[in-house]
Scaffold this motif. Structure first.
Motif, PDB file in Angstrom:
ATOM      1  N   LEU A   1      35.655 -11.016 -50.878  1.00  0.00           N
ATOM      2  CA  LEU A   1      35.292 -10.531 -49.548  1.00  0.00           C
ATOM      3  C   LEU A   1      34.142 -11.344 -48.972  1.00  0.00           C
ATOM      4  N   LEU A   2      33.132 -11.634 -49.798  1.00  0.00           N
ATOM      5  CA  LEU A   2      32.005 -12.432 -49.337  1.00  0.00           C
ATOM      6  C   LEU A   2      32.467 -13.825 -48.919  1.00  0.00           C
ATOM      7  N   ALA A   3      33.307 -14.452 -49.746  1.00  0.00           N
ATOM      8  CA  ALA A   3      33.795 -15.787 -49.419  1.00  0.00           C
ATOM      9  C   ALA A   3      34.601 -15.775 -48.125  1.00  0.00           C
TER      10      ALA A   3
ATOM     11  N   GLU B   1      23.415  -3.911 -54.671  1.00  0.00           N
ATOM     12  CA  GLU B   1      22.388  -2.969 -55.115  1.00  0.00           C
ATOM     13  C   GLU B   1      21.820  -2.133 -53.982  1.00  0.00           C
ATOM     14  N   ASP B   2      21.604  -2.739 -52.809  1.00  0.00           N
ATOM     15  CA  ASP B   2      20.985  -2.001 -51.704  1.00  0.00           C
ATOM     16  C   ASP B   2      21.483  -2.541 -50.374  1.00  0.00           C
ATOM     17  N   PRO B   3      22.724  -2.192 -49.994  1.00  0.00           N
ATOM     18  CA  PRO B   3      23.258  -2.713 -48.724  1.00  0.00           C
ATOM     19  C   PRO B   3      22.451  -2.268 -47.518  1.00  0.00           C
ATOM     20  N   ALA B   4      21.794  -1.108 -47.605  1.00  0.00           N
ATOM     21  CA  ALA B   4      20.993  -0.637 -46.473  1.00  0.00           C
ATOM     22  C   ALA B   4      19.832  -1.581 -46.192  1.00  0.00           C
ATOM     23  N   GLU B   5      19.224  -2.117 -47.239  1.00  0.00           N
ATOM     24  CA  GLU B   5      18.114  -3.056 -47.049  1.00  0.00           C
ATOM     25  C   GLU B   5      18.604  -4.339 -46.395  1.00  0.00           C
ATOM     26  N   LEU B   6      19.774  -4.821 -46.806  1.00  0.00           N
ATOM     27  CA  LEU B   6      20.346  -6.010 -46.186  1.00  0.00           C
ATOM     28  C   LEU B   6      20.661  -5.738 -44.719  1.00  0.00           C
ATOM     29  N   GLN B   7      21.164  -4.557 -44.425  1.00  0.00           N
ATOM     30  CA  GLN B   7      21.447  -4.168 -43.041  1.00  0.00           C
ATOM     31  C   GLN B   7      20.161  -4.138 -42.217  1.00  0.00           C
ATOM     32  N   ARG B   8      19.073  -3.624 -42.818  1.00  0.00           N
ATOM     33  CA  ARG B   8      17.800  -3.576 -42.092  1.00  0.00           C
ATOM     34  C   ARG B   8      17.291  -4.990 -41.785  1.00  0.00           C
ATOM     35  N   PHE B   9      17.438  -5.898 -42.747  1.00  0.00           N
ATOM     36  CA  PHE B   9      16.986  -7.270 -42.508  1.00  0.00           C
ATOM     37  C   PHE B   9      17.785  -7.911 -41.374  1.00  0.00           C
ATOM     38  N   TYR B  10      19.082  -7.689 -41.374  1.00  0.00           N
ATOM     39  CA  TYR B  10      19.921  -8.198 -40.282  1.00  0.00           C
ATOM     40  C   TYR B  10      19.464  -7.603 -38.949  1.00  0.00           C
ATOM     41  N   ALA B  11      19.179  -6.283 -38.933  1.00  0.00           N
ATOM     42  CA  ALA B  11      18.773  -5.610 -37.698  1.00  0.00           C
ATOM     43  C   ALA B  11      17.463  -6.166 -37.161  1.00  0.00           C
ATOM     44  N   GLU B  12      16.582  -6.614 -38.053  1.00  0.00           N
ATOM     45  CA  GLU B  12      15.284  -7.122 -37.634  1.00  0.00           C
ATOM     46  C   GLU B  12      15.326  -8.576 -37.197  1.00  0.00           C
ATOM     47  N   THR B  13      16.402  -9.279 -37.459  1.00  0.00           N
ATOM     48  CA  THR B  13      16.449 -10.709 -37.169  1.00  0.00           C
ATOM     49  C   THR B  13      17.538 -11.091 -36.169  1.00  0.00           C
TER      50      THR B  13
ATOM     51  N   LEU C   1      27.548  -9.145 -44.611  1.00  0.00           N
ATOM     52  CA  LEU C   1      27.904  -7.808 -44.139  1.00  0.00           C
ATOM     53  C   LEU C   1      29.247  -7.789 -43.411  1.00  0.00           C
ATOM     54  N   GLY C   2      29.800  -8.972 -43.143  1.00  0.00           N
ATOM     55  CA  GLY C   2      31.095  -9.037 -42.478  1.00  0.00           C
ATOM     56  C   GLY C   2      31.029  -8.743 -41.005  1.00  0.00           C
ATOM     57  N   ILE C   3      29.889  -9.028 -40.366  1.00  0.00           N
ATOM     58  CA  ILE C   3      29.717  -8.758 -38.942  1.00  0.00           C
ATOM     59  C   ILE C   3      30.074 -10.010 -38.165  1.00  0.00           C
TER      60      ILE C   3
END
Length: 418
Positions: free
Chosen positions: A270-272, A306-318, A395-397
């Motif tokens: 999925l990532l690839a 491990e923590d998709p919410a943290e990755l989502q937050r980083f995306y939201a901030e950038t 995140l597949g966005i």
């Protein structure tokens, strides 16, 4: 007083209809049922397909007649076959030039009989398809973590993953108008292409609600390290040959040596595929990526797990403010940032890549700073934006960009907005 004898409606050949019924009741098979239906419709040419468009049976007068029947000729009528509310296939009918149109009652009876036979004959295959889909969905969603259970579930499908396996994800986007069922056809064609390289491969829709277009997951059993690559090459050839008007993105996992590693392989594929979708397509409209070639993206896979919410937050901030701005104003801020980073922070190189004046690039980058708070002129700003773009891919966005239509773009200046 005796009741009057039942009368046969005009134009209905009961013997011909009896032949169709006999073929269904005797279990003669779909080809014989279709031939009997052809005779009941005054020797019409018929083609029976399942709901994915795969041909199940044909009754035609010649090879040329069969090609016409399966094409889009004006004298071919397509009738959907339904059992209850479920479409099980389609019957394509081409009447003889000198034949009268069939009675609506006769046509309805024939369609009902053929639909019921398709449902009966295809039921085992349908059950198998559902079992494969459920198994692959459980792998992708990490509902299966025990290696013994993974192997046992695969055994039930006739697939041996104890010696190793890999996962391939392919995404198809449609760019031309078409009839319903194109997603099912993508699955059918992808599985056919995969099995041309590895006969024991199985495929199903990913079932992910946020997937764009048609997303197919393919399990490739076997310990050969290049099996997934061979499957990818074969299925892309088949997809391009059978589905014109589509573009494809494909992601491959590494080989999972143990059954317990298959959920991890699903995430890798999925990532690839996410990374491949962001790449520039080939001339054939293909984007292909192996997990081993994803580079820095691999570092984010553990964060995603491990923590998709943290990755989502980083995306939201950038990057998310830039994506939202692009969607609202049909601008190209995300594309500009990507090109700027690819050009090693060189404005002239970015302008050349985007065929845009360098003044426009500068004002877009200023807009990026205003929206994200990140200055592309600083090392820290570039690093955060680069990681934000990678997080977006993981995140597949999908970022939606468009022509630079923001106010002032024609003069190379984007006015500041509050």
């Amino acid at each position: 007083m005796s009741s009057p004898a039942p009368r046969t409606p005009a134009g209905i050949d009961l013997e011909a209809l009896d032949a169709v019924t006999d073929a269904v009741e005797s279990g003669a098979g779909l080809p014989e049922v279709v031939r009997a239906a052809s005779r009941a419709l005054d020797d019409a040419s018929l083609a029976l397909t399942d709901r994915s468009g795969a041909v199940l049976a044909v009754a035609a007068r010649s090879t040329a007649d069969e090609r016409t029947l399966l094409g889009d000729a004006d004298d071919v009528e397509a009738h959907d076959l339904r059992v209850a509310d479920e479409q099980v296939g389609q019957l394509r009918v081409r009447l003889r030039a000198d034949a009268d149109a069939p009675s609506p009652m006769v046509l309805r009876i024939i369609l009902t009989l053929v639909a019921s036979e398709v449902q009966r004959v295809r039921a085992p295959a349908r059950a198998s398809e559902l079992a494969v889909a459920e198994f692959l969905h459980d792998l992708l969603n990490r509902r299966l973590t025990d290696g013994a259970e993974v192997a046992a579930r695969a055994d039930e499908l006739g697939v041996d993953v104890r010696g190793g396996a890999a996962i391939v994800v392919v995404r198809a986007q449609l760019h031309v108008p078409t009839e319903e069922g194109w997603r099912e056809r993508v699955i059918t064609v992808a599985e056919r292409g995969a099995r041309a390289a590895v006969p024991t491969a199985v495929a199903a829709s990913s079932g992910r609600p946020d997937a764009v277009g048609s997303e197919v997951v393919i399990l490739v059993p076997g310990e050969e390290p290049d099996a997934a690559e061979r499957v990818g090459d074969a299925l892309l050839r088949e997809l391009n040959a059978s589905l014109p008007g589509h573009t494809f993105a494909l992601g491959r996992s590494r080989l999972a040596a143990e059954p317990a590693d298959l959920p991890r392989a699903g995430n890798e594929a999925l990532l690839a595929a996410n990374v491949a979708e962001g790449d520039t397509p080939s001339e054939e409209g293909q984007r292909v990526m192996a997990f081993d070639d994803t580079g820095a993206y691999r570092l984010l896979l553990s964060a995603m797990s491990e923590d998709p919410a943290e990755l989502q937050r980083f995306y939201a901030e950038t990057i998310e403010p830039l994506v939202a701005y692009d969607e609202q104003y049909e601008t190209d801020l995300v594309v500009t940032v990507e090109a700027f980073l690819d050009a090693d922070g060189n404005v002239a190189g970015t302008a050349s890549r985007l065929f845009t004046h360098r003044h426009t690039i500068r004002y877009r980058l200023e807009r990026v700073r205003e929206l994200s708070g990140l200055d592309v002129g600083s090392t820290d700003g570039r690093e955060k934006l680069s990681l934000g773009l990678k997080a977006m891919r993981v995140l597949g966005i999908a970022a939606r960009g468009g022509p630079a239509t923001e106010q002032g773009a024609s003069g190379g200046r984007v006015p500041r907005r509050g």
